[in-house]
Write a protein that holds these residues in place. Structure first.
Motif, mmCIF file in Angstrom:
data_model
loop_
_atom_site.group_PDB
_atom_site.id
_atom_site.type_symbol
_atom_site.label_atom_id
_atom_site.label_comp_id
_atom_site.label_asym_id
_atom_site.label_seq_id
_atom_site.Cartn_x
_atom_site.Cartn_y
_atom_site.Cartn_z
ATOM 1 N N ARG A 1 0.791 -1.153 0.058
ATOM 2 C CA ARG A 1 0.087 -0.060 0.222
ATOM 3 C C ARG A 1 0.660 1.392 0.061
ATOM 4 O O ARG A 1 0.429 2.470 -0.528
ATOM 5 N N TRP A 2 2.076 1.292 0.550
ATOM 6 C CA TRP A 2 2.843 2.259 0.692
ATOM 7 C C TRP A 2 4.158 2.049 0.173
ATOM 8 O O TRP A 2 5.293 2.299 1.031
ATOM 9 N N PRO A 3 4.461 1.739 -0.915
ATOM 10 C CA PRO A 3 5.996 1.156 -1.359
ATOM 11 C C PRO A 3 6.757 2.460 -1.135
ATOM 12 O O PRO A 3 7.963 2.282 -1.043
ATOM 13 N N GLY A 4 6.165 3.662 -1.731
ATOM 14 C CA GLY A 4 7.422 4.782 -1.730
ATOM 15 C C GLY A 4 7.723 5.033 -0.215
ATOM 16 O O GLY A 4 8.890 5.444 -0.038
ATOM 17 N N ARG A 5 6.948 5.518 0.408
ATOM 18 C CA ARG A 5 7.294 5.818 1.854
ATOM 19 C C ARG A 5 7.845 4.800 2.760
ATOM 20 O O ARG A 5 8.625 5.229 3.490
ATOM 21 N N LEU A 6 7.466 3.548 2.551
ATOM 22 C CA LEU A 6 8.240 2.406 2.985
ATOM 23 C C LEU A 6 9.526 2.645 2.685
ATOM 24 O O LEU A 6 10.663 2.487 3.407
ATOM 25 N N SER A 7 9.885 2.430 1.283
ATOM 26 C CA SER A 7 11.301 2.367 0.698
ATOM 27 C C SER A 7 12.114 3.629 1.278
ATOM 28 O O SER A 7 13.224 3.499 1.731
ATOM 29 N N TRP A 8 11.518 4.995 1.552
ATOM 30 C CA TRP A 8 12.169 5.951 1.993
ATOM 31 C C TRP A 8 12.637 5.905 3.342
ATOM 32 O O TRP A 8 13.721 6.061 3.844
ATOM 33 N N THR A 9 11.743 5.273 4.116
ATOM 34 C CA THR A 9 11.929 4.861 5.718
ATOM 35 C C THR A 9 13.216 3.886 5.835
ATOM 36 O O THR A 9 14.144 3.878 6.803
ATOM 37 N N LEU A 10 13.015 2.753 5.046
ATOM 38 C CA LEU A 10 14.146 1.711 5.068
ATOM 39 C C LEU A 10 15.423 2.449 4.519
ATOM 40 O O LEU A 10 16.528 2.081 5.122
ATOM 41 N N GLN A 11 15.397 3.275 3.498
ATOM 42 C CA GLN A 11 16.581 3.858 2.932
ATOM 43 C C GLN A 11 17.236 4.465 4.048
ATOM 44 O O GLN A 11 18.691 4.616 4.205
ATOM 45 N N CYS A 12 16.519 5.387 4.659
ATOM 46 C CA CYS A 12 17.110 6.336 5.805
ATOM 47 C C CYS A 12 17.542 5.543 6.986
ATOM 48 O O CYS A 12 18.570 5.733 7.483
ATOM 49 N N LEU A 13 16.934 4.017 7.108
ATOM 50 C CA LEU A 13 17.340 3.272 8.248
ATOM 51 C C LEU A 13 18.724 2.696 7.809
ATOM 52 O O LEU A 13 19.630 2.694 8.486
ATOM 53 N N GLU A 14 18.815 2.287 6.500
ATOM 54 C CA GLU A 14 20.336 1.973 5.949
ATOM 55 C C GLU A 14 21.149 2.901 6.125
ATOM 56 O O GLU A 14 22.362 2.509 6.548
ATOM 57 N N ASP A 15 21.090 4.239 5.899
ATOM 58 C CA ASP A 15 21.960 5.087 5.647
ATOM 59 C C ASP A 15 22.674 5.430 7.094
ATOM 60 O O ASP A 15 23.629 5.836 7.297
ATOM 61 N N ALA A 16 21.404 5.380 8.188
ATOM 62 C CA ALA A 16 21.855 5.662 9.540
ATOM 63 C C ALA A 16 22.972 4.537 9.962
ATOM 64 O O ALA A 16 23.811 4.847 10.790
ATOM 65 N N GLY A 17 22.646 3.281 9.494
ATOM 66 C CA GLY A 17 23.571 2.131 10.055
ATOM 67 C C GLY A 17 24.843 2.266 9.455
ATOM 68 O O GLY A 17 26.023 1.673 9.969
#
Length: 529
Positions: A429-445
């Motif tokens: 349902r929210w592929p764009g916003r979920l992808s953005w959140t996961l990318q921010c999580l990956e960049d933070a790690g």
């Protein structure tokens, strides 16, 4: 429409009207007799008939996407289905001997008028044939006349001319019987001179007019009105020029005010309108695809928002498609249980696929139960589109199997089937916003040690401003998302996934396009330069 058809049929019989007949069995012989020697007449009684029959034809535009002319596929589908419905023989005879019904003069109730001209010509040909055969036999068999060569020539010539006319008529019927209208149109479209063939559309139009006249004839024969309902689907999967071609074909078929065609156009206007605006059919309409649709569609019907009960029915229908998989797994488990006689070796920490299947069955059932439970909050987030519901139902078993295969017997302590089903719904349902959140999580790690106890919603809130700045390059991706307010309620209240849970689920997520996340990571990296 079928219920309305049955209701009208029963009402006509109660009024005492004659029962409709069919061009099959004995009705076929009657139809051929009337086709050959009688002309149909549209009477006042026929116009007052309320009973009708719908002939349903489904046209999937995607099946004809490879054709040079998609509208030619529409016409051939129409011709082929009408031929199959009534039979090839009546339509072939109509091509040669049939005629369009004429309107009655006055209040006459006679629906069939003898074709006097046809009967006279037929009797004349038979009489001439009989005379020619008689002269030929006399010249060959009667003593004293055998030597007259002129009589033999005259008899054979008369018999040949009259017989050839009958044979030509029979051959014309045979040709139309063997070569269908579909084959004729395909032969025209496959011609090397197709692009510049003069009169091509007139030939197509001629074939359609014959079908319309034949349907009018069958209306009088069957004693009911006939309507051909063409359901056009998958048009939003085709190229723009093909879409415009189908609309042109519809306009061609509906150009006759008495054409018995009803088009049910099942499309997504948000996809069709840009396709129309890219073609030349918008000239003179200010390049407005919505204006073109308003003029082409005479009865618009936008499917209303799906209610809770309809959503559950859609989920149930989608789950039914997975029953074959369920029965296969259950049958395999029963066979395996019967084959086991007692204790065995301890289960491995990471089971193989056979063990995964046996463990996945209760997980899949539990996940489907949560989707189908109207009291569960998860059912409120299901999409209205049936195709998306089927995607979710098809993805959940794969996700659960991958999760069990990776985590082994400890998967139950990490996540529940309900949480895994919720994650699949979130990704769909929210592929764009979920992808953005996961990318921010990956960049933070990649920098300092990440805080896996943080929730996904808090991570999204921290970088919401940056996402707003990238709204233009990510506009098409974000347009895939559902209501942003529901996204907040999903992650902040109903399913507060943590960063640790997201990392585990990301490894088994198959319904999220990872190229979206990589594109977002590239944009973030460019923004820091």
């Amino acid at each position: 429409m079928r219920e309305e058809m049955a209701r009208r049929e029963a009402a006509e019989l109660l009024r005492g009207h004659r029962k409709p007949r069919s061009p099959h069995g004995w009705g076929l012989l009657v139809a051929l007799w009337l086709l050959a020697f009688y002309e149909p007449v549209v009477t006042e009684g026929h116009l007052r008939r309320k009973n009708l029959e719908f002939i349903f034809i489904r046209f999937s535009a995607w099946e004809f996407e490879g054709c040079d002319k998609l509208w030619a596929g529409l016409v051939t589908t129409l011709c082929q289905n009408i031929r199959q419905h009534f039979g090839a023989l009546p339509l072939s005879v109509f091509h040669v001997l049939g005629s369009r019904p004429r309107f009655a003069s006055g209040f006459s109730q006679r629906e069939w008028v003898l074709k006097k001209g046809t009967c006279l010509r037929l009797w004349g040909l038979l009489l001439v044939l009989a005379v020619g055969v008689a002269i030929l036999l006399a010249a060959l068999l009667v003593p004293g006349i055998k030597d007259h060569h002129a009589l033999k020539v005259v008899g054979s010539a008369v018999a040949s001319l009259s017989g050839s006319s009958l044979v030509l008529g029979a051959l014309s019927i045979l040709k139309n019987f063997l070569v269908s209208e579909k084959k004729k149109i395909e032969r025209l479209t496959n011609s090397e001179r197709f692009a510049g063939q003069l009169g091509f559309m007139s030939k197509i139009r001629g074939e359609v007019e014959v079908l319309v006249d034949f349907l009018a004839f069958m209306e009088v024969f069957e004693r009911r009105r006939l309507r051909v309902v063409l359901e056009i689907t998958s048009l939003d999967l085709c190229y723009p020029e093909k879409v415009a071609g189908v609309f042109n074909a519809m306009a061609t078929l509906l150009s006759d005010a008495n054409a018995p065609f009803i088009f049910v156009l099942a499309v997504d206007p948000s996809v069709i309108v840009p396709c129309l605006e890219q073609t030349g059919c918008m000239k003179g309409l200010a390049d407005n695809g919505y204006l073109y649709l308003n003029r082409a569609v005479t009865l618009p019907f936008s499917i209303p928002e799906m209610g809770a009960r309809s959503r559950l029915r859609s989920v149930e229908a989608a789950i039914q498609t997975r029953e074959d998989l369920m029965y296969r797994i259950i049958a395999g488990n029963v066979a395996k249980t019967r084959g086991c006689c007692g204790g065995g070796a301890a289960a491995p920490a990471v089971p193989g696929w056979k063990e995964v299947d046996s463990q996945a069955v209760p997980w899949i059932h539990e996940a489907f139960r949560c989707l189908h439970d109207g009291s569960d909050v998860l059912s409120r987030y299901l999409p209205e589109n049936g195709a998306n519901v089927r995607r979710i139902v098809n993805t959940i078993p794969i996700t659960l199997r991958l999760l069990l295969h990776r985590c082994g017997h400890g998967a139950a302590q990490i996540l529940s089937p309900r949480a895994a089903a919720a994650w699949v719904v979130l990704a769909d349902r929210w592929p764009g916003r979920l992808s953005w959140t996961l990318q921010c999580l990956e960049d933070a790690g990649q920098g300092a040690a990440p805080d896996f106890g943080k929730s996904l919603w808090s991570i999204f809130q921290e970088h919401a401003g940056e996402l707003g700045a990238l709204r233009q390059p990510l506009g098409k991706v974000l347009s895939l998302d559902a209501d942003p307010g529901l996204f907040q309620a999903f992650l902040a209240r109903d399913f507060p996934f943590s960063a640790a849970e997201a990392r585990r689920l990301l490894a088994v997520t198959v319904n999220l396009d990872h190229s979206i996340r990589h594109h977002m990571g590239l944009l973030r990296a460019l923004g820091r330069i």
